[in-house]
Each structure stands twice: as C-alpha cells, then as structure tokens.
Scaffold this motif. Structure first.
Motif, PDB file in Angstrom:
ATOM      1  N   GLY A  94       0.807  -1.212   0.000  1.00  0.00           N
ATOM      2  CA  GLY A  94       0.000   0.000   0.000  1.00  0.00           C
ATOM      3  C   GLY A  94       0.835   1.254   0.000  1.00  0.00           C
ATOM      4  O   GLY A  94       1.897   1.318  -0.633  1.00  0.00           O
ATOM      5  N   SER A 129      -2.550   1.566   4.571  1.00  0.00           N
ATOM      6  CA  SER A 129      -2.727   2.952   4.116  1.00  0.00           C
ATOM      7  C   SER A 129      -2.628   3.878   5.313  1.00  0.00           C
ATOM      8  O   SER A 129      -3.407   3.773   6.261  1.00  0.00           O
ATOM      9  CB  SER A 129      -4.090   3.125   3.437  1.00  0.00           C
ATOM     10  N   MET A 136      -4.674   6.774  -2.199  1.00  0.00           N
ATOM     11  CA  MET A 136      -5.200   5.419  -2.050  1.00  0.00           C
ATOM     12  C   MET A 136      -6.547   5.291  -2.753  1.00  0.00           C
ATOM     13  O   MET A 136      -6.787   4.325  -3.502  1.00  0.00           O
ATOM     14  CB  MET A 136      -5.333   5.062  -0.565  1.00  0.00           C
TER      15      MET A 136
END
Length: 264
Positions: A94, A129, A136
C-alpha cells in the motif's frame, strides 16, 4: 470463535514464546491467526510458521516501508509464491506517507503489482494505508476499473471517505486496538457506518495493544478486547460480532478452510 486477521508472528518480539502465544490465543477463543508478510525475501520464515501450526495461515507481500529494497519483486513471483495452500492473502502492500520510508512512486508501483497478483489469484490484498487517503482512493478506483479484486483496509485509522469508497468497491475494513483508545471517537464513528458483513478485527501484533493492555506488547489473544468494543459500537452482542467477523474472514480469505462446528 474469533479470528485475528492480521498479526506478525515472525517478528522477533515473539521469538521466545510462539507456542505459548498461539496457545493463549486459543484459550481466549481466538481460533485462527493470519500472520502477514512484510518482505517477500523473508517469506520462507513466514511460511514455516504457518506450516508449524494448524491454526496459523499467512500472506505474501512487501510492506510499503520496504518497497525500495524489493523493487525486483514481480507480480509473477507473488503469484507463484501464493500457490501454497497455507497462503490466504497477498500483501501487506500500500501507501505510507506518515513515515515515508520509501519513495512514494516506488510504493505506488509495488502496490499496483500486488493488486495485479490479487486480481489474478483471487486472493485478497491486505492494504496498508497511512496518511495517504487521496492517493489510495485514486488507485483503488482506477485499478478496480480494470477488474475487481478482493481487498482489506487493514488496521483502519483513515478518514470516513476511504472507508466509504473501500466498501463501495467491495472491500472489507479491519479494526485494530486503536478502536479501543479513549481518543478514538472519530474512528468509532466510522466503524459504526461500516456494514456488519464488511467488518474484520485484528491485532497487528506486536503493535497497538488495545485497552486495557495499551503500552504493552500486543498479541493475538488481545483481539478479544477490540472485538468487544466493536460489538458495543455496532450495538450487538460479543457473540454475534464474533460470528459475523469469523464469517467475513472465511468469505474474504476464501482459501482458508471452513471451520468444523465442534471447533467453535
């Protein structure tokens, strides 16, 4: 029964007592654990742990902190390593703009390779995240447009918009011990809005121990405390929350075997 959907049993914090930690989890009603990969180049150790315990499963992937050192990890390699039956997820991967331990461009590149592996295998992508909501959301929307893939927004501590988009795209939202902290009113408000069939609980152990263990080393048994608070937030019993989150884990981690009725 509860399932700790995200912990790190391979970390040195647990090296001296892994057997005891797995047993304490079982005694607390936490019947399965998913130990999450942060470095593909250390995957052998993760897999060995999963193979050593019937109740432990694992993922394969590169944490965004390590994106620069594992630029050579390809989607094809992730797919190949994920074929083992004990591997139930891709990631964690991420974006982390809080620590910025790897260049953001490399984080995004690695993240997209993991998305491709998730899409190809059907295994859920465990998403990290932090302080990166806008980017994102943009990547999730763009990549979902290329073809759906299952995913989990792990250790959720982001804004309401990311949770909303994640659910709209078919994702799951997982809450850690942060949910139990006294100053987490805003996070509890977000948890209240997430549909019951999209909720997971986790420890992220050895980090983020919930109340009343805050400040101590976390371990999978403590996911019970996060589940208790989440049940209160959702206005349901602890038993109902446990059943729902376990059902959710078995749905999103689709390779994980069903649980025999006499094991609950």
């Amino acid at each position: 029964m509860l399932i700790d959907s995200h912990c790190h049993l391979d970390f040195p914090d647990f090296a001296e007592e892994r057997d005891a930690i797995v047993e304490r989890a079982r005694a607390a009603g936490v019947g399965r654990l998913v130990t999450i990969s942060t470095r593909v180049r250390r995957f052998d150790g993760i897999l060995a742990l999963a193979e050593a315990y019937d109740t432990v499963f694992c993922s394969v992937g590169t944490h965004p902190h390590n994106a620069a050192e594992e630029q050579d990890v390809t989607t094809k390699e992730l797919i190949e390593l994920s074929r083992h039956p004990k591997v139930v997820a891709i990631g964690e991967a991420g974006l982390d703009y809080f620590y910025d331990k790897a260049p953001r461009g490399l984080q995004a590149q690695g993240f997209r390779r993991h998305i491709a592996a998730s899409r190809d295998t059907g295994l859920p992508l465990v998403i990290h995240s932090r302080d990166a909501d806008d980017d994102m959301i943009a990547i999730l929307e763009e990549e979902s447009g290329k073809g759906a893939f299952p995913f989990i927004l792990h250790c959720f501590s982001s804004g309401a918009r990311l949770a909303e988009v994640g659910v709209a795209l078919g994702g799951y939202v997982s809450f850690s011990g942060i949910l139990t902290f006294k100053k987490s009113d805003a996070l509890r408000a977000i948890a209240e809005t997430v549909p019951l069939d999209r909720l997971l609980v986790e420890t992220d152990a050895p980090y983020l121990a919930p109340q009343p263990y805050r400040g101590k080393r976390n371990e999978p048994a403590y996911v019970v405390e996060t589940a208790r608070v989440l049940a209160e937030v959702k206005g349901i019993s602890a038993e109902a929350l446990a059943k729902q989150t376990t059902d959710n884990v078995l749905k999103v981690f689709s390779r994980m075997p069903a649980i025999a009725a006499n094991s609950e």
